[in-house]
Write a protein that holds these residues in place. Structure first.
Motif, PDB file in Angstrom:
ATOM      1  N   ILE A  41     -41.502 -16.653   8.408  1.00 51.38           N
ATOM      2  CA  ILE A  41     -42.554 -18.321   7.476  1.00 51.38           C
ATOM      3  C   ILE A  41     -41.731 -17.725   6.292  1.00 51.38           C
ATOM      4  O   ILE A  41     -41.753 -17.275   5.833  1.00 51.38           O
ATOM      5  N   GLU A  42     -41.720 -18.874   5.936  1.00 47.12           N
ATOM      6  CA  GLU A  42     -41.101 -19.733   4.727  1.00 47.12           C
ATOM      7  C   GLU A  42     -42.208 -20.061   3.793  1.00 47.12           C
ATOM      8  O   GLU A  42     -43.471 -20.978   3.764  1.00 47.12           O
ATOM      9  N   ILE A  43     -42.502 -19.788   2.966  1.00 46.03           N
ATOM     10  CA  ILE A  43     -43.236 -20.413   1.458  1.00 46.03           C
ATOM     11  C   ILE A  43     -42.161 -20.700   0.163  1.00 46.03           C
ATOM     12  O   ILE A  43     -40.755 -19.788   0.094  1.00 46.03           O
ATOM     13  N   ARG A 126     -45.945 -23.295   3.500  1.00 50.31           N
ATOM     14  CA  ARG A 126     -46.561 -23.748   2.340  1.00 50.31           C
ATOM     15  C   ARG A 126     -45.786 -23.950   1.328  1.00 50.31           C
ATOM     16  O   ARG A 126     -45.056 -22.559   1.109  1.00 50.31           O
ATOM     17  N   VAL A 127     -46.119 -24.493   0.779  1.00 51.96           N
ATOM     18  CA  VAL A 127     -45.357 -24.740  -0.693  1.00 51.96           C
ATOM     19  C   VAL A 127     -46.277 -24.445  -1.966  1.00 51.96           C
ATOM     20  O   VAL A 127     -47.187 -24.690  -2.310  1.00 51.96           O
ATOM     21  N   ASN A 154     -48.730 -28.619   3.445  1.00 52.07           N
ATOM     22  CA  ASN A 154     -49.556 -27.606   2.226  1.00 52.07           C
ATOM     23  C   ASN A 154     -48.785 -27.085   1.120  1.00 52.07           C
ATOM     24  O   ASN A 154     -47.613 -26.387   1.372  1.00 52.07           O
ATOM     25  N   TYR A 155     -49.458 -27.999   0.141  1.00 51.66           N
ATOM     26  CA  TYR A 155     -49.435 -26.810  -0.988  1.00 51.66           C
ATOM     27  C   TYR A 155     -50.506 -26.656  -2.082  1.00 51.66           C
ATOM     28  O   TYR A 155     -51.432 -26.791  -1.531  1.00 51.66           O
ATOM     29  N   GLN A 156     -50.191 -25.394  -2.352  1.00 51.84           N
ATOM     30  CA  GLN A 156     -50.949 -24.873  -3.488  1.00 51.84           C
ATOM     31  C   GLN A 156     -50.978 -24.608  -4.862  1.00 51.84           C
ATOM     32  O   GLN A 156     -49.796 -24.413  -5.590  1.00 51.84           O
ATOM     33  N   ILE A 157     -51.554 -25.547  -5.729  1.00 45.70           N
ATOM     34  CA  ILE A 157     -51.499 -25.157  -7.340  1.00 45.70           C
ATOM     35  C   ILE A 157     -51.879 -23.432  -7.896  1.00 45.70           C
ATOM     36  O   ILE A 157     -52.794 -23.188  -7.499  1.00 45.70           O
TER      37      ILE A 157
END
Length: 218
Positions: A41-43, A126-127, A154-157
């Motif tokens: 899995i890559e983030i 996720r980014v 999907n991204y998260q601040i």
């Protein structure tokens, strides 16, 4: 910090164990055809130049010199990959955006590489989009979010350098940021505030990544 309310002691411990492994540099690439084989899995970590990506990656992995840091914006010009042995997860350090002094052709090449990676990497889970807490969301951050929305990634601040402003200002910024991303289809609702220098929010970010790995069966 109020991020602690989002995570149990078990979450924090799982995150600690995930990042306690000896992380190493895997490879760098400036061409989409040279990407490492998909597997773990890559983030990915993205953000404006000089937002503190390398410092945050080093803080997460406990390797001070793993990702190179510099006072010169735009130093990360390729996709850089890091992983521990027998990895269930890998980190991608993406080129910083918003570096106006780079030649246009170089900026265009970085942009094409990043877009191709975002849209065509099946292992990307996720980014984490880094925003400097001193400045908040800028126009090119909004452009990056629009790109991620279009790519359905999907991204998260993650707010960086949160120690540089007062705690009430951090809370206000989180509220304002939540409102700005509320209608964005690919945005994760939880916003994290961090300081690589002080260690703030690092345990919570590790816990968030650990949760993601557990959900995806890593």
């Amino acid at each position: 910090m109020d991020d602690e309310l989002e995570y149990s002691d078990a979450d924090i411990e799982a995150g600690r164990l995930l990042f306690a492994k000896p992380w190493d540099f895997v490879t760098s690439t400036a061409e989409i055809g040279q990407l490492p084989p998909t597997g773990p899995i890559e983030i990915a970590f993205a953000g404006r130049s000089n937002v503190g990506k390398s410092s945050l990656i080093n803080a997460l992995t406990g390797r001070k010199g793993l990702a190179r840091t510099s006072n010169t914006p735009g130093r990360t010009q390729m996709l850089n990959f890091f992983a521990p042995p027998e990895a269930t997860i890998a980190i991608t350090d993406m080129p910083g955006y918003g570096y106006a002094e780079a030649p246009k052709g170089m900026v265009d090449a970085w942009t094409d590489l990043v877009f191709a990676y975002l849209k065509g990497r099946p292992s990307l889970a996720r980014v984490f989009l880094l925003i400097d807490a001193r400045h908040g969301i800028k126009k090119n951050d909004e452009e990056a979010m629009t790109t991620l929305d279009k790519a359905a990634v999907n991204y998260q601040i993650v707010l960086t350098k949160a120690d540089k402003i007062k705690p009430p200002a951090v809370a206000k910024l989180k509220e304002e940021t939540a409102k700005k991303i509320a209608r964005r289809p690919a945005a994760h609702p939880v916003i994290l505030a961090t300081s690589s220098e002080k260690g703030w929010g690092i345990a919570e970010l590790k816990a968030e990544v650990s949760r993601l790995v557990a959900i995806l069966g890593g």
